[in-house]
Design a protein around this motif. Structure first.
Motif, mmCIF file in Angstrom:
data_model
loop_
_atom_site.group_PDB
_atom_site.id
_atom_site.type_symbol
_atom_site.label_atom_id
_atom_site.label_comp_id
_atom_site.label_asym_id
_atom_site.label_seq_id
_atom_site.Cartn_x
_atom_site.Cartn_y
_atom_site.Cartn_z
ATOM 1 N N LEU A 64 16.134 -6.985 16.308
ATOM 2 C CA LEU A 64 16.353 -7.071 14.895
ATOM 3 C C LEU A 64 17.578 -7.929 14.557
ATOM 4 C CD1 LEU A 64 15.262 -5.790 12.620
ATOM 5 C CD2 LEU A 64 16.800 -4.107 12.538
ATOM 6 N N ASN A 65 18.712 -7.889 15.327
ATOM 7 C CA ASN A 65 19.622 -8.828 15.211
ATOM 8 C C ASN A 65 19.093 -10.244 15.492
ATOM 9 O OD1 ASN A 65 21.469 -7.131 14.359
ATOM 10 N ND2 ASN A 65 22.213 -6.396 16.446
ATOM 11 N N GLN A 66 18.501 -10.354 16.752
ATOM 12 C CA GLN A 66 17.944 -11.690 17.129
ATOM 13 C C GLN A 66 17.020 -12.259 16.059
ATOM 14 O OE1 GLN A 66 15.834 -11.627 20.872
ATOM 15 N NE2 GLN A 66 15.872 -13.989 20.977
ATOM 16 N N GLN A 67 16.193 -11.066 15.505
ATOM 17 C CA GLN A 67 15.253 -11.825 14.320
ATOM 18 C C GLN A 67 16.066 -12.205 12.903
ATOM 19 O OE1 GLN A 67 12.278 -8.835 13.907
ATOM 20 N NE2 GLN A 67 11.222 -9.218 15.803
ATOM 21 N N ALA A 68 16.965 -11.431 12.744
ATOM 22 C CA ALA A 68 17.779 -11.890 11.711
ATOM 23 C C ALA A 68 18.439 -13.023 11.805
ATOM 24 C CB ALA A 68 18.724 -10.678 11.440
ATOM 25 N N GLN A 69 18.950 -13.196 12.995
ATOM 26 C CA GLN A 69 19.756 -14.555 13.499
ATOM 27 C C GLN A 69 18.607 -15.728 13.181
ATOM 28 O OE1 GLN A 69 22.892 -14.855 13.873
ATOM 29 N NE2 GLN A 69 22.655 -17.310 14.019
ATOM 30 N N GLN A 70 17.444 -15.597 13.653
ATOM 31 C CA GLN A 70 16.625 -16.567 13.664
ATOM 32 C C GLN A 70 16.106 -16.853 12.302
ATOM 33 O OE1 GLN A 70 13.304 -15.072 16.095
ATOM 34 N NE2 GLN A 70 14.062 -15.666 18.093
ATOM 35 N N ILE A 71 16.047 -15.638 11.487
ATOM 36 C CA ILE A 71 15.745 -15.874 10.048
ATOM 37 C C ILE A 71 16.751 -16.899 9.267
ATOM 38 C CG2 ILE A 71 15.321 -14.674 7.810
ATOM 39 C CD1 ILE A 71 13.987 -12.713 9.329
ATOM 40 N N ARG A 72 17.971 -16.339 9.564
ATOM 41 C CA ARG A 72 19.142 -17.116 9.012
ATOM 42 C C ARG A 72 19.223 -18.417 9.468
ATOM 43 N NH1 ARG A 72 22.024 -11.999 10.245
ATOM 44 N NH2 ARG A 72 22.850 -12.828 11.954
ATOM 45 N N GLN A 73 18.892 -18.816 10.682
ATOM 46 C CA GLN A 73 18.932 -19.988 11.204
ATOM 47 C C GLN A 73 17.702 -20.903 10.572
ATOM 48 O OE1 GLN A 73 18.719 -19.936 15.557
ATOM 49 N NE2 GLN A 73 20.866 -19.306 15.804
ATOM 50 N N GLN A 74 16.421 -20.274 10.397
ATOM 51 C CA GLN A 74 15.556 -20.940 9.854
ATOM 52 C C GLN A 74 15.737 -21.374 8.330
ATOM 53 O OE1 GLN A 74 12.037 -18.400 10.230
ATOM 54 N NE2 GLN A 74 11.578 -18.984 12.615
ATOM 55 N N ARG A 75 16.471 -20.266 7.692
ATOM 56 C CA ARG A 75 16.647 -20.602 6.113
ATOM 57 C C ARG A 75 17.602 -21.664 6.053
ATOM 58 N NH1 ARG A 75 17.465 -14.468 3.481
ATOM 59 N NH2 ARG A 75 15.022 -13.884 3.654
ATOM 60 N N GLY B 216 0.788 -1.291 -0.154
ATOM 61 C CA GLY B 216 -0.059 0.074 -0.295
ATOM 62 C C GLY B 216 0.931 1.360 0.075
ATOM 63 N N ASN B 217 0.194 2.212 0.330
ATOM 64 C CA ASN B 217 0.903 3.679 0.267
ATOM 65 C C ASN B 217 1.163 4.265 1.719
ATOM 66 O OD1 ASN B 217 1.116 3.581 -2.678
ATOM 67 N ND2 ASN B 217 -1.121 4.525 -2.925
ATOM 68 N N THR B 218 0.576 3.417 2.633
ATOM 69 C CA THR B 218 0.956 3.848 3.789
ATOM 70 C C THR B 218 2.093 3.553 4.359
ATOM 71 O OG1 THR B 218 -1.550 3.428 4.160
ATOM 72 C CG2 THR B 218 -0.345 3.863 6.125
ATOM 73 N N ILE B 219 2.786 4.349 5.102
ATOM 74 C CA ILE B 219 3.983 4.181 5.738
ATOM 75 C C ILE B 219 3.843 4.642 7.158
ATOM 76 C CG2 ILE B 219 6.385 4.878 5.680
ATOM 77 C CD1 ILE B 219 6.313 5.683 2.920
ATOM 78 N N GLN B 220 4.119 3.499 7.847
ATOM 79 C CA GLN B 220 3.824 3.532 9.399
ATOM 80 C C GLN B 220 5.303 3.429 10.137
ATOM 81 O OE1 GLN B 220 1.548 0.729 11.216
ATOM 82 N NE2 GLN B 220 1.634 1.432 13.191
ATOM 83 N N ALA B 221 5.642 4.370 10.637
ATOM 84 C CA ALA B 221 7.070 4.480 11.489
ATOM 85 C C ALA B 221 7.021 3.683 12.779
ATOM 86 C CB ALA B 221 7.540 6.157 11.611
ATOM 87 N N THR B 222 8.085 2.845 12.860
ATOM 88 C CA THR B 222 8.142 2.042 14.056
ATOM 89 C C THR B 222 9.492 2.056 14.488
ATOM 90 O OG1 THR B 222 6.546 0.698 13.055
ATOM 91 C CG2 THR B 222 7.745 -0.370 15.044
ATOM 92 N N MET B 223 9.646 2.071 15.669
ATOM 93 C CA MET B 223 10.535 1.971 16.484
ATOM 94 C C MET B 223 11.409 0.748 16.551
ATOM 95 S SD MET B 223 11.759 5.246 17.221
ATOM 96 C CE MET B 223 12.993 4.910 18.574
ATOM 97 N N VAL B 224 12.438 0.490 15.886
ATOM 98 C CA VAL B 224 12.898 -0.920 15.872
ATOM 99 C C VAL B 224 13.936 -1.018 16.912
ATOM 100 C CG1 VAL B 224 14.171 -2.614 14.714
ATOM 101 C CG2 VAL B 224 12.414 -1.177 13.586
ATOM 102 N N ASP B 225 14.245 -2.090 17.807
ATOM 103 C CA ASP B 225 15.008 -2.457 18.747
ATOM 104 C C ASP B 225 16.261 -3.188 17.792
ATOM 105 O OD1 ASP B 225 17.014 -2.958 20.888
ATOM 106 O OD2 ASP B 225 15.356 -4.134 21.995
ATOM 107 N N PRO B 226 17.563 -2.682 18.043
ATOM 108 C CA PRO B 226 18.517 -3.207 17.097
ATOM 109 C C PRO B 226 18.915 -4.750 17.486
ATOM 110 C CG PRO B 226 19.331 -1.147 17.496
ATOM 111 C CD PRO B 226 18.012 -1.402 18.498
ATOM 112 N N ALA B 227 18.661 -4.974 18.991
ATOM 113 C CA ALA B 227 19.153 -6.150 19.583
ATOM 114 C C ALA B 227 17.972 -7.264 19.086
ATOM 115 C CB ALA B 227 19.278 -6.384 20.806
#
Length: 337
Positions: free
Chosen positions: A52-63, A39-50
């Motif tokens: 984010l890293n954890q999620q990225a690590q989980q994604i990498r592990q899942q992949r 969509g055209n709606t953009i919602q700004a969210t505060m992201v916790d780096p840790a």
């Protein structure tokens, strides 16, 4: 049986290939990612780096896990494929071997049939040779027998010809003797007839006295003739000699006397028979029946009277001795009153 095994192997091979195709289809990834609508709606969210890293690590592990799972699946598929291929090759080899065995068995069967046909042909040829040999032996034996029969027939014919020649010679001699005897008898008869005629002329001068005397003389001559009618037969038997021949001759003489008496009782003597003679042949059956009386020679009237006398007897007694019966069955009878 071999054809059934071959069909069974083909069915198994087809089933294995079908299973391999199913496994390949089962291992394929048919998942689709659910994309979020843009969509055209953009919602700004505060992201916790840790985080984010954890999620990225989980994604990498899942992949990585997904990749490893996919690799494991691919390895399993390859192993299954390799196993199926190995099994297919083994099955193909087994089918090829079955075909080869079938061909070898068929070849062996054909060879056996060919060998059997060869043996049968050899047996038939041997049988044909044996039959031909047996036929040739039988023909040779038949030819030898025919030759022996022809030789025996020729010898028998030669013997028969020699016998016929001897018989003809004997018959000619007998005929010559009979003719000579007949001439002598005719001469004697002519002389007797001349004497009788001369005597008849002399007796005609004293007819009454001569008739009585002639009748007495005729009766005496009749008795003498009947007494001598078997003299020829008795003389023939006497020539046999020996005790047996003498016995047969005695029996013939005895029965001859009986026959003479029986014929004499039926013979009618006429004055015209004086100086005449009759020769008859009597043929009797084995039991004494008169079969035939035939005139050989002589005065016809006297012969008719003599034949009548024989036929009136009809049946003569016969002895038990067959040799005597044989002598009595044909009798030459001479009547001269």
């Amino acid at each position: 049986m071999k054809k059934s095994n071959y069909s069974k192997s083909v069915v198994i091979s087809v089933a294995i290939h079908a299973l391999l195709i199913v496994l390949l289809l089962w291992g394929a990834d048919f998942t689709f990612d659910n994309k979020q609508p843009v969509g055209n709606t953009i919602q700004a969210t505060m992201v916790d780096p840790a985080m984010l890293n954890q999620q990225a690590q989980q994604i990498r592990q899942q992949r990585q896990a997904a990749k490893e799972a996919e690799q494991a699946r691919q390895d399993r598929l390859e192993q299954q494929t390799a196993a199926l291929e190995t099994q297919r090759k083994a099955e193909a080899e087994r089918i090829r071997q079955l075909k080869a065995d079938k061909l070898a068995a068929e070849k062996q069967t054909r060879e056996a049939e060919k060998q059997q046909q060869l043996q049968q042909q050899q047996a038939l040829e041997a049988k044909a040779k044996a039959e031909a040999k047996a036929k040739a032996d039988a023909k040779a034996k038949a030819d030898a027998q025919a030759k022996a029969d022809a030789q025996a027939k020729a010898e028998a014919q030669a013997k028969a010809d020699a016998q016929a020649k001897a018989d003809a010679k004997a018959k000619a001699e007998a005929k010559a003797k009979a003719e000579a005897k007949a001439k002598a008898e005719a001469k004697a008869k002519a002389e007797a007839k001349a004497k009788a005629e001369a005597k008849a002329k002399a007796d005609a001068k004293a007819k009454a006295k001569a008739e009585a005397k002639a009748k007495a003389e005729a009766q005496a001559k009749q008795d003498a003739a009947l007494n001598d009618m078997f003299s020829g037969l008795e003389a023939e038997n006497a020539q046999r000699g020996g005790a047996r021949g003498k016995h047969i001759a005695d029996e013939v003489a005895r029965y001859g006397a009986i026959y003479k008496q029986m014929i004499q009782q039926n013979l009618l003597v006429d004055q015209s028979f004086k100086g005449q003679e009759c020769k008859l042949t009597l043929r009797l059956s084995a039991n004494g029946l008169v079969l035939n009386v035939s005139q050989l020679a002589g005065n016809d009237t006297l012969c008719r009277a003599a034949k009548s006398a024989v036929l009136q007897v009809s049946e003569f007694p016969m002895p038990d001795n067959p040799d005597v019966v044989k002598q009595l069955r044909v009798i030459n009878l001479t009547v001269s009153p």
